[in-house]
Design an enzyme around this catalytic site. Structure first.
Site, short mmCIF file in Angstrom:
data_model
loop_
_atom_site.label_atom_id
_atom_site.label_comp_id
_atom_site.label_asym_id
_atom_site.label_seq_id
_atom_site.Cartn_x
_atom_site.Cartn_y
_atom_site.Cartn_z
N THR A 136 0.83 -1.21 0.00
CA THR A 136 0.00 0.00 0.00
C THR A 136 0.86 1.26 0.00
OG1 THR A 136 -1.68 -1.21 1.23
CG2 THR A 136 -1.84 1.18 1.28
N GLY A 140 2.94 -2.74 8.51
CA GLY A 140 3.24 -2.93 9.92
C GLY A 140 4.73 -3.20 10.11
N GLU A 198 -5.98 -6.04 3.97
CA GLU A 198 -6.06 -7.24 3.13
C GLU A 198 -7.17 -7.13 2.12
OE1 GLU A 198 -3.18 -8.88 4.43
OE2 GLU A 198 -3.41 -8.98 2.28
C1 LIG Z 1 -6.70 -12.09 12.08
C2 LIG Z 1 -5.40 -12.44 11.34
C3 LIG Z 1 -4.60 -11.21 11.04
C4 LIG Z 1 -3.31 -11.48 10.31
C5 LIG Z 1 -2.43 -10.24 10.41
C6 LIG Z 1 -2.72 -9.20 9.32
C7 LIG Z 1 -2.16 -7.84 9.68
C8 LIG Z 1 -2.62 -6.79 8.69
C9 LIG Z 1 -1.73 -6.74 7.48
C10 LIG Z 1 -2.37 -6.06 6.35
C11 LIG Z 1 -1.76 -6.11 5.16
C12 LIG Z 1 -2.33 -5.50 4.00
O1 LIG Z 1 -3.36 -4.86 4.03
S1 LIG Z 1 -1.45 -5.85 2.57
C13 LIG Z 1 -2.25 -4.94 1.32
C14 LIG Z 1 -3.63 -5.55 1.00
N1 LIG Z 1 -4.17 -4.94 -0.17
C15 LIG Z 1 -5.15 -5.48 -0.89
O2 LIG Z 1 -5.72 -6.50 -0.61
C16 LIG Z 1 -5.48 -4.70 -2.16
C17 LIG Z 1 -6.87 -5.08 -2.66
N2 LIG Z 1 -6.94 -4.97 -4.11
C18 LIG Z 1 -6.80 -6.08 -4.92
O3 LIG Z 1 -6.67 -7.25 -4.45
C19 LIG Z 1 -6.86 -5.85 -6.41
O4 LIG Z 1 -6.54 -4.48 -6.70
C20 LIG Z 1 -8.26 -6.16 -6.98
C21 LIG Z 1 -9.33 -5.38 -6.21
C22 LIG Z 1 -8.50 -7.66 -6.85
C23 LIG Z 1 -8.32 -5.74 -8.44
O5 LIG Z 1 -7.12 -6.23 -9.01
P1 LIG Z 1 -6.91 -5.96 -10.55
O6 LIG Z 1 -7.38 -4.58 -10.86
O7 LIG Z 1 -5.52 -6.33 -10.89
O8 LIG Z 1 -7.87 -7.06 -11.20
P2 LIG Z 1 -9.27 -6.84 -11.87
O9 LIG Z 1 -9.08 -6.05 -13.12
O10 LIG Z 1 -10.29 -6.36 -10.87
O11 LIG Z 1 -9.61 -8.36 -12.21
C24 LIG Z 1 -8.90 -8.99 -13.27
C25 LIG Z 1 -9.02 -10.48 -13.06
O12 LIG Z 1 -8.09 -10.87 -12.04
C26 LIG Z 1 -8.78 -11.69 -11.09
N3 LIG Z 1 -8.10 -11.53 -9.80
C27 LIG Z 1 -7.97 -10.39 -9.09
N4 LIG Z 1 -7.29 -10.63 -7.96
C28 LIG Z 1 -7.01 -11.96 -7.95
C29 LIG Z 1 -6.32 -12.82 -7.05
N5 LIG Z 1 -5.82 -12.37 -5.87
N6 LIG Z 1 -6.21 -14.12 -7.36
C30 LIG Z 1 -6.73 -14.59 -8.52
N7 LIG Z 1 -7.41 -13.84 -9.42
C31 LIG Z 1 -7.53 -12.53 -9.13
C32 LIG Z 1 -10.18 -11.16 -11.08
O13 LIG Z 1 -11.06 -12.13 -10.54
C33 LIG Z 1 -10.40 -10.92 -12.56
O14 LIG Z 1 -10.69 -12.15 -13.14
P3 LIG Z 1 -11.70 -12.16 -14.43
O15 LIG Z 1 -13.04 -11.71 -13.93
O16 LIG Z 1 -11.67 -13.59 -14.87
O17 LIG Z 1 -11.12 -11.19 -15.42
C1 LIG Z 2 -4.61 -1.62 10.51
C2 LIG Z 2 -4.10 -1.66 9.08
C3 LIG Z 2 -2.95 -2.38 8.79
C4 LIG Z 2 -2.45 -2.39 7.48
N1 LIG Z 2 -1.28 -3.07 7.21
C5 LIG Z 2 -0.79 -3.05 5.95
C6 LIG Z 2 0.46 -3.71 5.66
O1 LIG Z 2 1.08 -4.30 6.55
N2 LIG Z 2 0.93 -3.67 4.38
C7 LIG Z 2 0.26 -3.01 3.37
O2 LIG Z 2 0.74 -3.01 2.23
N3 LIG Z 2 -0.94 -2.38 3.62
C8 LIG Z 2 -1.45 -2.38 4.87
N4 LIG Z 2 -2.65 -1.75 5.13
C9 LIG Z 2 -3.30 -0.96 4.08
C10 LIG Z 2 -4.57 -1.62 3.56
O3 LIG Z 2 -4.26 -2.73 2.78
C11 LIG Z 2 -5.34 -0.55 2.76
O4 LIG Z 2 -5.79 0.43 3.67
C12 LIG Z 2 -6.53 -1.15 2.03
O5 LIG Z 2 -6.07 -1.96 0.97
C13 LIG Z 2 -7.47 -0.09 1.47
O6 LIG Z 2 -6.76 0.83 0.65
P1 LIG Z 2 -6.83 2.41 0.98
O7 LIG Z 2 -6.69 2.59 2.44
O8 LIG Z 2 -5.88 3.10 0.08
O9 LIG Z 2 -8.32 2.81 0.59
P2 LIG Z 2 -8.82 3.13 -0.95
O10 LIG Z 2 -8.28 2.07 -1.82
O11 LIG Z 2 -8.50 4.54 -1.22
O12 LIG Z 2 -10.36 2.96 -0.75
C14 LIG Z 2 -11.07 3.92 0.03
C15 LIG Z 2 -12.52 3.61 -0.11
O13 LIG Z 2 -12.91 3.81 -1.47
C16 LIG Z 2 -13.90 2.86 -1.86
N5 LIG Z 2 -13.41 2.12 -3.02
C17 LIG Z 2 -12.13 2.02 -3.44
N6 LIG Z 2 -12.06 1.27 -4.57
C18 LIG Z 2 -13.33 0.90 -4.88
C19 LIG Z 2 -13.93 0.11 -5.91
N7 LIG Z 2 -13.19 -0.46 -6.87
N8 LIG Z 2 -15.26 -0.04 -5.88
C20 LIG Z 2 -16.01 0.50 -4.88
N9 LIG Z 2 -15.51 1.25 -3.87
C21 LIG Z 2 -14.20 1.45 -3.88
C22 LIG Z 2 -14.09 1.92 -0.66
O14 LIG Z 2 -15.19 2.39 0.10
C23 LIG Z 2 -12.82 2.14 0.16
O15 LIG Z 2 -13.03 1.96 1.56
C24 LIG Z 2 -3.16 -1.70 6.45
C25 LIG Z 2 -4.33 -1.00 6.75
C26 LIG Z 2 -4.81 -0.98 8.06
C27 LIG Z 2 -6.07 -0.21 8.36
#
Ligand SMILES: CCCCCCCCC/C=C/C(=O)SCCNC(=O)CCNC(=O)[C@H](O)C(C)(C)COP(=O)(O)OP(=O)(O)OC[C@H]1O[C@@H](n2cnc3c(N)ncnc32)[C@H](O)[C@@H]1OP(=O)(O)O
Ligand SMILES: Cc1cc2nc3c(=O)[nH]c(=O)nc-3n(C[C@H](O)[C@H](O)[C@H](O)COP(=O)(O)OP(=O)(O)OC[C@H]3O[C@@H](n4cnc5c(N)ncnc54)[C@H](O)[C@@H]3O)c2cc1C
Length: 615
Positions: free
Chosen positions: A151, A190, A433
């Site tokens: 992120t 984190g 996540e």
């Molecule tokens: C309690 C314990 C605590 C445990 C401790 C945890 C502590 C906290 C730590 C936190 C860490 C974090 O937050 S780490 C950061 C986390 N960030 C995220 O999760 C980001 C979320 N965003 C995403 O995952 C992506 O941007 C997403 C929204 C999927 C869109 O991705 P894209 O734009 O690349 O893809 P799209 O154009 O939407 O979709 C294209 C195609 O890819 C497929 N696709 C998308 N993602 C896919 C995937 N992961 N695996 C397979 N296929 C996937 C879709 O289904 C579509 O398939 P078709 O329909 O067939 O085309």
């Molecule tokens: C406690 C905590 C721990 C974290 N730890 C980590 C870490 O260890 N590593 C890491 O990489 N990240 C980490 N993150 C970041 C986390 O993964 C992001 O906050 C999360 O993916 C959301 O992205 P953003 O905050 O940029 O919100 P944005 O992506 O800006 O989204 C903001 C709002 O916009 C709306 N939105 C955005 N996109 C769409 C869409 N396609 N359709 C409809 N609505 C939409 C939703 O309402 C969303 O809540 C952590 C976050 C928190 C809160």
């Protein structure tokens, strides 16, 4: 001599109609697993230096972090020493699967959590064999501490929009990492601020000016000896948050920071010395670490919810308030049906999430094994299911933990109850996540595709098969489990169909597919979530439901006792096994630094001159 147990709790435990230990064993996966878990908890929690003399809530932001690092070192060593060498890897995993051991030590999570939850899984899932061997040796021995930096200040959801660049330089066989803008700074990871010295960075790879998509890189950002940030690295902490205040979330900016070619994790895609790019079989394999953590989160929610309802149910058995009938004395608040309604759903949901987590973990393990053999067929279904279950369990757990808190009146608002901190932990999971709305829309994308396939007669995957059942809309409801499930499937089908009809209507009106999708997105999210049944059946179900509440009532304390959380893990004045809530509330209150003297210095400095009109 252990303190006297509250009489009401004693009565509740005598009333219980089932064998509590049997349920504990079932939840653990057998009597041996319960024994292993308890043995591990006994060993670790008997370690000196794990607990706080002064409650963490009375420390400054900086002291909280420093204290958490102190405990993290002690805790990690204790966990390592407590490992039973005769146990299999699976037995060890089972012993910790249901245990919230870390919660006894960290009310707000550990500064090491990302190392274990994401840095190691990212290496295991994204590194080639040679890289895995090298980095796992160092990471598993804690010679290095890592995090997962994806992120950015400007982007969290839209991974393809990440701005951090990794530009390959074939002359030196290095990648140059750079944050071209402030919004490109990594923000949130984190442990990033002061704890870790390595991270897996997700960056946009460019070779000869051509984009090669988002790739994972393992990057050292602090000197291993001095812990100083390396040249070209800007680091810091992002500040105080609703929770997670000892996780040390930080920011990181790159200024033309060079790393060797072998620091790109090359299991899925590769960059050869001359800059040749070998594409991954599926670009989404790079997202694999997130899928893994979404699976882990489902089980984490089951455990955190179980902890919150344990606190609230035990407190509700001890707390007496108001009058149910004149001259009958104050009843236990657990005798109010509204209190049962608020809390028993939490008990049931925790069990449902535990079973769901086990099912999802098995699915994840099967799909991951298939991926190793090059079979990617079930990856889309795993992604869709993991998105949906992570979103549903975190949303429901947040609602149910907050309901547990408010069901305890004012004392639920005390930090010493631990319910606010548990809420802070679980509500974060609605965002990290993958933000829940975004994940639900990912699932909706798969549902719409599946319904189109069903309507063209194609076979569907097991989890989507309900979309091809020709379920008659005149389905006779009955409130058997089977009847209820059939009802829900019928309604779920209707929601997907209605969302699809809405999109087709917008396209016919001249909107492009993306706008039609956006206009229908509220329905699309509802199609992925749970939905309600028609009116006539609610009454019939409601009667069944209220009857069930009465059946659960005598077993409520037994049901939460079966979660088997020891007092240190509950960490709560309201939830202790002995039910001495009032004594504990007073004991904790007296630990407040403000109780060190009867008159605080602010009286003489401010109040007195103010009240005497001298300020
Ligand atoms: C309690 C314990 C605590 C445990 C401790 C945890 C502590 C906290 C730590 C936190 C860490 C974090 O937050 S780490 C950061 C986390 N960030 C995220 O999760 C980001 C979320 N965003 C995403 O995952 C992506 O941007 C997403 C929204 C999927 C869109 O991705 P894209 O734009 O690349 O893809 P799209 O154009 O939407 O979709 C294209 C195609 O890819 C497929 N696709 C998308 N993602 C896919 C995937 N992961 N695996 C397979 N296929 C996937 C879709 O289904 C579509 O398939 P078709 O329909 O067939 O085309
Ligand atoms: C406690 C905590 C721990 C974290 N730890 C980590 C870490 O260890 N590593 C890491 O990489 N990240 C980490 N993150 C970041 C986390 O993964 C992001 O906050 C999360 O993916 C959301 O992205 P953003 O905050 O940029 O919100 P944005 O992506 O800006 O989204 C903001 C709002 O916009 C709306 N939105 C955005 N996109 C769409 C869409 N396609 N359709 C409809 N609505 C939409 C939703 O309402 C969303 O809540 C952590 C976050 C928190 C809160």
């Amino acid at each position: 001599m252990s303190a006297k147990v509250n009489d009401d709790l004693l009565t509740e435990r005598r009333k219980c109609e089932f064998n509590v230990e049997e349920l504990t064993n079932y939840l653990d996966g057998g009597a041996q697993a319960t024994q292993n878990r308890r043995k591990l908890e006994d060993k670790v929690l008997s370690t000196k230096g794990l607990f706080d003399e002064v409650p963490e809530e009375y420390l400054s932001h900086k002291e909280k972090y420093e204290n958490a690092v102190r405990k993290a070192v002690v805790y990690y060593k204790a966990m390592k020493e407590a490992e039973d060498p005769n146990q299999t890897e699976q037995e060890r995993a089972n012993a910790t699967y249901r245990s919230l051991l870390h919660a006894a030590v960290f009310k707000d999570n550990s500064p090491f959590s990302l190392h274990l939850a994401m840095f190691i899984p990212a290496i295991l899932g994204q590194a080639d064999e040679e890289q895995k061997k090298y980095w796992m040796k160092r990471a598993s021995k804690m010679e290095i501490i890592g995090t997962y930096a994806q992120t950015e200040l400007g982007h969290g959801t839209f991974i393809r929009g990440l701005e951090t660049t990794a530009t390959y330089d074939p002359k030196t066989e290095e990648f140059v990492l750079h944050s071209p803008t402030l919004t490109a700074y990594k923000w949130w990871p984190g442990s990033l601020a002061h704890t870790a010295n390595y991270c897996v960075v997700m960056a946009h790879l460019y070779i000869n000016g051509k984009s090669c998509g988002i790739q994972p890189f393992i990057v050292q950002f602090r000197d291993e000896e001095t812990h100083q940030p390396l040249p070209g690295i800007k680091l810091g902490e992002i500040g105080a948050k609703l929770g997670f205040n000892t996780v040390n979330n930080g920011f990181l900016g790159f200024d033309q920071h060079r790393i060797p070619r072998n620091r790109m994790l090359m299991k899925n895609a590769q960059v050869l010395k001359d800059g040749t790019f070998k594409r991954s079989p599926n670009s989404k394999l790079t997202y694999g670490t997130m899928v893994y953590v979404r699976v882990v989160i489902v089980n984490g929610m089951a455990n955190q919810l179980a902890r919150a309802v344990t606190i609230a149910v035990r407190y509700s058995a001890v707390r007496r308030q108001s009058e149910l009938k004149p001259d009958a004395g104050e009843p236990q608040i657990l005798d109010y049906v509204t209190q049962q309604h608020k809390l028993f759903i939490g008990i049931a949901s925790s069990h449902a999430f535990t079973l769901t987590a086990k099912w999802l973990t098995r699915m994840y393990q099967k799909v991951t094994a298939d991926l190793e053999k090059g079979n990617l067929d079930e990856l889309p279904e795993l992604h869709a299911i993991a998105c949906c279950l992570k979103a549903v369990t975190t949303t429901d757990t947040s609602v149910l933990v907050e309901r547990s808190r408010t069901s305890c009146g004012g004392h639920g608002y005390m930090l010493s109850s631990n319910l606010p901190q548990i809420y802070g932990l679980v509500t974060a999971a609605c965002t990290y996540e993958g933000e829940n709305t975004v994940l639900m829309l990912q699932t909706a994308r798969s549902l719409v595709k599946a319904l189109e396939q069903a309507q063209s007669g194609k076979r569907l995957s097991p989890t989507m098969s309900y979309l091809s059942e020709k379920v008659s809309s005149r389905l006779k409801w009955d409130n058997s489990i089977d009847g209820i499930v059939k009802g829900f499937r019928r309604v779920a089908y209707g929601k997907v169909e209605s969302a699809m009809r809405s999109m087709r209507k917008y396209v016919r009106s001249g909107l492009g597919p993306e706008d039609a999708w956006n206009m229908s997105s509220v329905q699309l999210v509802a199609a992925s979530e749970y939905t309600s049944i028609s009116e006539a059946d609610i009454r019939q179900l409601q009667d069944t439901y209220e009857d069930l509440l009465g059946k659960i009532r005598p077993n409520a304390v037994g049901l939460v006792d079966a979660f088997d959380f020891r007092d240190q893990i509950l960490n709560s004045t309201l939830g202790a096994y002995d039910g001495r809530v009032y004594e504990r509330l007073m004991e904790e209150a007296l630990k407040s630094p403000l109780n060190a003297e009867p008159v605080n210095q602010s009286f003489h400095k401010y109040l007195k001159p103010f009240m005497q009109g001298k300020l």
